[in-house]
Scaffold this active site. Sequence first.
Site, PDB file in Angstrom:
ATOM      1  N   ASP A  46       0.943  -1.329   0.061  1.00  0.00           N
ATOM      2  CA  ASP A  46      -0.236   0.192  -0.154  1.00  0.00           C
ATOM      3  C   ASP A  46       0.915   1.217  -0.121  1.00  0.00           C
ATOM      4  OD1 ASP A  46       0.871  -0.278   2.517  1.00  0.00           O
ATOM      5  OD2 ASP A  46      -1.337  -0.029   3.499  1.00  0.00           O
ATOM      6  N   SER A  47       2.364   1.257  -0.093  1.00  0.00           N
ATOM      7  CA  SER A  47       3.426   2.011  -0.351  1.00  0.00           C
ATOM      8  C   SER A  47       2.729   2.755  -1.600  1.00  0.00           C
ATOM      9  CB  SER A  47       4.509   1.829  -0.219  1.00  0.00           C
ATOM     10  OG  SER A  47       4.714   0.488  -1.042  1.00  0.00           O
ATOM     11  N   ASP A  85      -1.276  -6.072  -0.217  1.00  0.00           N
ATOM     12  CA  ASP A  85      -1.614  -5.545   1.178  1.00  0.00           C
ATOM     13  C   ASP A  85      -3.137  -5.395   1.291  1.00  0.00           C
ATOM     14  OD1 ASP A  85       0.427  -4.866   3.046  1.00  0.00           O
ATOM     15  OD2 ASP A  85       1.050  -3.099   1.979  1.00  0.00           O
ATOM     16  N   LYS A 115      -1.378  -9.011   2.956  1.00  0.00           N
ATOM     17  CA  LYS A 115      -0.493  -8.975   4.208  1.00  0.00           C
ATOM     18  C   LYS A 115      -1.082  -7.939   5.155  1.00  0.00           C
ATOM     19  CE  LYS A 115       3.157  -6.023   3.525  1.00  0.00           C
ATOM     20  NZ  LYS A 115       2.791  -4.796   4.338  1.00  0.00           N
ATOM     21  N   GLU A 117      -1.061  -5.511   8.746  1.00  0.00           N
ATOM     22  CA  GLU A 117      -0.204  -4.985   9.819  1.00  0.00           C
ATOM     23  C   GLU A 117      -0.631  -4.952  11.192  1.00  0.00           C
ATOM     24  OE1 GLU A 117       0.691  -0.710   8.707  1.00  0.00           O
ATOM     25  OE2 GLU A 117       1.295  -1.362   6.920  1.00  0.00           O
ATOM     26  N   GLU A 184       9.703  -4.556   9.943  1.00  0.00           N
ATOM     27  CA  GLU A 184      10.016  -3.206   9.353  1.00  0.00           C
ATOM     28  C   GLU A 184      10.789  -2.258  10.466  1.00  0.00           C
ATOM     29  OE1 GLU A 184       7.419  -1.339   6.784  1.00  0.00           O
ATOM     30  OE2 GLU A 184       8.545   0.617   6.856  1.00  0.00           O
TER      31      GLU A 184
HETATM   32  O1  KIV Z   1       3.761  -1.244   1.539  1.00  0.00           O
HETATM   33  C1  KIV Z   1       4.654  -1.710   1.405  1.00  0.00           C
HETATM   34  O2  KIV Z   1       5.371  -1.468   0.313  1.00  0.00           O
HETATM   35  C2  KIV Z   1       5.207  -2.361   2.390  1.00  0.00           C
HETATM   36  C3  KIV Z   1       6.661  -2.783   2.503  1.00  0.00           C
HETATM   37  C4  KIV Z   1       7.613  -1.773   2.712  1.00  0.00           C
HETATM   38  C5  KIV Z   1       6.942  -3.875   3.353  1.00  0.00           C
HETATM   39  O3  KIV Z   1       4.464  -2.939   3.444  1.00  0.00           O
END
Ligand code: KIV
Length: 280
Positions: A46-47, A85, A115, A117, A184
């Site tokens: 989600d970056s 994510d 994924k 968090e 992280e």
């Molecule tokens: O959103 C993302 O790119 C991430 C990575 C930095 C692990 O969660």
Amino acid sequence: MPEKKLTIPDIRNRKNGTPISVLTAYDYPWARMVDAAGIDIVLVGDSLGMVVLGYPDTVSVTMEEMLHHTKAVVRGVERALVVTDLPFGSYNSSLPAAINNATRMLKEGRADAVKLEGGVAMAPVAEAIVRAGIPVQGHIGLTPQTATNLGGFKVQGKSAHAAQQLIEDAMALEEAGCFSIVLEAIPAPLAAHITSRVTIPTIGIGAGAGCDGQVLVIHDLVGFYDRFTPKFVKQYTRLSEPIAAALAQYKAEVENRSFPDETHSFTMKSEEMDKLLELY
Ligand code: KIV
């Protein structure tokens, strides 16, 4: 012949084996390049919100945006495992909502895993999604979706007390059935210790060399995102420089009419042109 597609057991079996390489991708061309390079996991992080969509953080990213980009990435990948994510707000309101959104990522997005968090507090959510048949990767330490609660983008687990919490987080995610955990921005010795305490692979980002794998944001690695570069990012190239030079050259050539030249133009028979000029 294309190499065999990687599976969850393949990734799990890499614990204490060859380190697992992970990179983010958000679209088809980058997914193809990352996959062709033999990277093991393509993460649709989600970056996305920050490096592609221009949001100030990851909190604004929606399910629809993640699905849209996940589909593009999946179309470009043959071998790597694709993890996507779950965006903020898509898994923390209720277990049915979390299962439903995770299901959409596999069913509509065609990702291989999701994924999320959070540690101990999110373990029941991870467990419910795993029980629904969806592989889950955990993410602890600096968790960007809730970075405000952590005091910003800061290294986590620096005191013995905070480190103990992170060990408990990792163990809870393992117990919940996660197939791996992203660590992280935590001190290297703590990451190595967590790695030795769980039987699933750990994937580090700003967590030193003692993890079972490493992940970076592709835009950071290729020098494409200059708003903020964390200490743990290694910029392997600065693609923004040749791109800026190419754009400047294009503008100049359009303005001085040296582009397009004959090699980039189409011809037609002169008699056809003559006929046309007689008509009009
Ligand atoms: O959103 C993302 O790119 C991430 C990575 C930095 C692990 O969660």
